[in-house]
Design a protein around this motif. Sequence first.
Motif, PDB file in Angstrom:
ATOM      1  N   LEU A 100       0.833  -1.202   0.000  1.00 48.94           N
ATOM      2  CA  LEU A 100       0.000   0.000   0.000  1.00 48.94           C
ATOM      3  C   LEU A 100       0.867   1.251   0.000  1.00 48.94           C
ATOM      4  O   LEU A 100       0.618   2.204  -0.754  1.00 48.94           O
ATOM      5  CB  LEU A 100      -0.934  -0.001   1.213  1.00 48.94           C
ATOM      6  CG  LEU A 100      -1.852   1.224   1.362  1.00 48.94           C
ATOM      7  CD1 LEU A 100      -2.748   1.393   0.143  1.00 48.94           C
ATOM      8  CD2 LEU A 100      -2.695   1.107   2.637  1.00 48.94           C
ATOM      9  N   ALA A 101       1.899   1.249   0.825  1.00 51.46           N
ATOM     10  CA  ALA A 101       2.800   2.405   0.879  1.00 51.46           C
ATOM     11  C   ALA A 101       3.490   2.619  -0.459  1.00 51.46           C
ATOM     12  O   ALA A 101       3.623   3.757  -0.930  1.00 51.46           O
ATOM     13  CB  ALA A 101       3.830   2.214   1.993  1.00 51.46           C
ATOM     14  N   PHE A 102       3.949   1.540  -1.094  1.00 48.20           N
ATOM     15  CA  PHE A 102       4.645   1.659  -2.375  1.00 48.20           C
ATOM     16  C   PHE A 102       3.722   2.173  -3.475  1.00 48.20           C
ATOM     17  O   PHE A 102       4.142   2.961  -4.330  1.00 48.20           O
ATOM     18  CB  PHE A 102       5.237   0.313  -2.788  1.00 48.20           C
ATOM     19  CG  PHE A 102       6.519  -0.043  -2.084  1.00 48.20           C
ATOM     20  CD1 PHE A 102       7.134   0.852  -1.225  1.00 48.20           C
ATOM     21  CD2 PHE A 102       7.114  -1.272  -2.272  1.00 48.20           C
ATOM     22  CE1 PHE A 102       8.322   0.533  -0.571  1.00 48.20           C
ATOM     23  CE2 PHE A 102       8.303  -1.607  -1.632  1.00 48.20           C
ATOM     24  CZ  PHE A 102       8.905  -0.696  -0.784  1.00 48.20           C
ATOM     25  N   VAL A 103       2.466   1.717  -3.487  1.00 48.80           N
ATOM     26  CA  VAL A 103       1.525   2.183  -4.504  1.00 48.80           C
ATOM     27  C   VAL A 103       1.286   3.689  -4.348  1.00 48.80           C
ATOM     28  O   VAL A 103       1.364   4.450  -5.327  1.00 48.80           O
ATOM     29  CB  VAL A 103       0.184   1.417  -4.416  1.00 48.80           C
ATOM     30  CG1 VAL A 103      -0.871   2.074  -5.304  1.00 48.80           C
ATOM     31  CG2 VAL A 103       0.371  -0.038  -4.828  1.00 48.80           C
ATOM     32  N   ILE A 104       0.990   4.121  -3.129  1.00 48.90           N
ATOM     33  CA  ILE A 104       0.768   5.556  -2.897  1.00 48.90           C
ATOM     34  C   ILE A 104       2.042   6.340  -3.207  1.00 48.90           C
ATOM     35  O   ILE A 104       2.002   7.416  -3.815  1.00 48.90           O
ATOM     36  CB  ILE A 104       0.307   5.811  -1.449  1.00 48.90           C
ATOM     37  CG1 ILE A 104      -1.051   5.139  -1.201  1.00 48.90           C
ATOM     38  CG2 ILE A 104       0.203   7.311  -1.174  1.00 48.90           C
ATOM     39  CD1 ILE A 104      -1.541   5.227   0.241  1.00 48.90           C
ATOM     40  N   GLU A 105       3.163   5.793  -2.824  1.00 52.13           N
ATOM     41  CA  GLU A 105       4.441   6.456  -3.080  1.00 52.13           C
ATOM     42  C   GLU A 105       4.680   6.642  -4.584  1.00 52.13           C
ATOM     43  O   GLU A 105       5.166   7.698  -5.017  1.00 52.13           O
ATOM     44  CB  GLU A 105       5.565   5.631  -2.470  1.00 52.13           C
ATOM     45  CG  GLU A 105       6.926   6.268  -2.555  1.00 52.13           C
ATOM     46  CD  GLU A 105       7.961   5.494  -1.763  1.00 52.13           C
ATOM     47  OE1 GLU A 105       8.916   4.982  -2.386  1.00 52.13           O
ATOM     48  OE2 GLU A 105       7.809   5.390  -0.530  1.00 52.13           O
ATOM     49  N   ASP A 106       4.357   5.636  -5.375  1.00 51.45           N
ATOM     50  CA  ASP A 106       4.536   5.749  -6.825  1.00 51.45           C
ATOM     51  C   ASP A 106       3.593   6.783  -7.426  1.00 51.45           C
ATOM     52  O   ASP A 106       3.938   7.485  -8.389  1.00 51.45           O
ATOM     53  CB  ASP A 106       4.327   4.389  -7.499  1.00 51.45           C
ATOM     54  CG  ASP A 106       5.526   3.461  -7.312  1.00 51.45           C
ATOM     55  OD1 ASP A 106       6.572   3.926  -6.828  1.00 51.45           O
ATOM     56  OD2 ASP A 106       5.405   2.262  -7.651  1.00 51.45           O
ATOM     57  N   VAL A 107       2.384   6.883  -6.881  1.00 53.84           N
ATOM     58  CA  VAL A 107       1.456   7.926  -7.322  1.00 53.84           C
ATOM     59  C   VAL A 107       2.061   9.303  -7.019  1.00 53.84           C
ATOM     60  O   VAL A 107       2.072  10.199  -7.878  1.00 53.84           O
ATOM     61  CB  VAL A 107       0.085   7.779  -6.624  1.00 53.84           C
ATOM     62  CG1 VAL A 107      -0.794   8.997  -6.914  1.00 53.84           C
ATOM     63  CG2 VAL A 107      -0.618   6.509  -7.077  1.00 53.84           C
ATOM     64  N   ILE A 108       2.572   9.469  -5.811  1.00 59.08           N
ATOM     65  CA  ILE A 108       3.166  10.749  -5.424  1.00 59.08           C
ATOM     66  C   ILE A 108       4.378  11.069  -6.290  1.00 59.08           C
ATOM     67  O   ILE A 108       4.566  12.216  -6.735  1.00 59.08           O
ATOM     68  CB  ILE A 108       3.565  10.733  -3.931  1.00 59.08           C
ATOM     69  CG1 ILE A 108       2.319  10.591  -3.055  1.00 59.08           C
ATOM     70  CG2 ILE A 108       4.325  12.007  -3.554  1.00 59.08           C
ATOM     71  CD1 ILE A 108       2.621  10.359  -1.589  1.00 59.08           C
ATOM     72  N   SER A 109       5.207  10.065  -6.554  1.00 58.77           N
ATOM     73  CA  SER A 109       6.382  10.263  -7.400  1.00 58.77           C
ATOM     74  C   SER A 109       5.981  10.749  -8.786  1.00 58.77           C
ATOM     75  O   SER A 109       6.611  11.668  -9.350  1.00 58.77           O
ATOM     76  CB  SER A 109       7.170   8.959  -7.511  1.00 58.77           C
ATOM     77  OG  SER A 109       8.267   9.098  -8.384  1.00 58.77           O
TER      78      SER A 109
END
Length: 256
Positions: A100-109
């Motif tokens: 979940l953190a990685f998915v949101i992080e990729d969106v933010i990136s």
Amino acid sequence: MRRFAELTWVELDTLDRNKTTVLLPVGSVEQHGHHLPLGTDDLVLVEVLKQAESLQCELRQKNKANPSLQEILCLPPLLYGNSHEHLNFPGTVSLSCRTLAFVIEDVISSLAMHGFKKLIIFNSHGGNTSLINAYAQEWEQRFGVAVFLLSLWSESFDMEGDDSIFSSPARSDIHAGERETSLILHYRNELVRKEKIDELWSNDINFQPYYSGWQTENISPGNGTLGQPHLATVEKGRSYASFLAEKLIELIEKII
């Protein structure tokens, strides 16, 4: 409020990044007792957003002469969350904390790459809250995107005190109880298995003054309800739905 996915890349590229805030809805797929569907959190998420979108559109129409108004872009929702506490119940689909953190992080990136500077995460599942809070500062430091979290079941969205329409306190009505059941009775009445709602299936939850990695099955075995669904009504759901949409717009306006 405009829908991110309905714009072309050319239209999006013309937006003033200093006057644009992106909204990411996040939900979950998990058990909600014998009487509510697995997609309850996602249904509430989408319906609150739809009502808020209409309210915000009316508000902006009244102030359309104001050139300083911020643009709000709503991303397609992420309809899965971290629901490990419910995994003992069939149908729960949970992302690990890391995923979940990685998915949101990729969106933010991706947003950062295109120059966006502000992201509001609108969350409808309590199990996502602590994780997103823990990462928010790190994400801002790494990507230069300010991350704000609005969680539906937080104190910010409480109807407590003299204004409350509910019989049970929010702190013990945390899952498939009076509040969520009332909302689904209002949004999609036909999805509520009313014959499964019984006071005997209700649970009055009292958590200890410390945190433990609790599992729903241990607190509500064979049931999954953490609250008082027998107290729910369509009327409560209708009033609560309006309150949530209005509160969401109020909080968004404070952020932007």
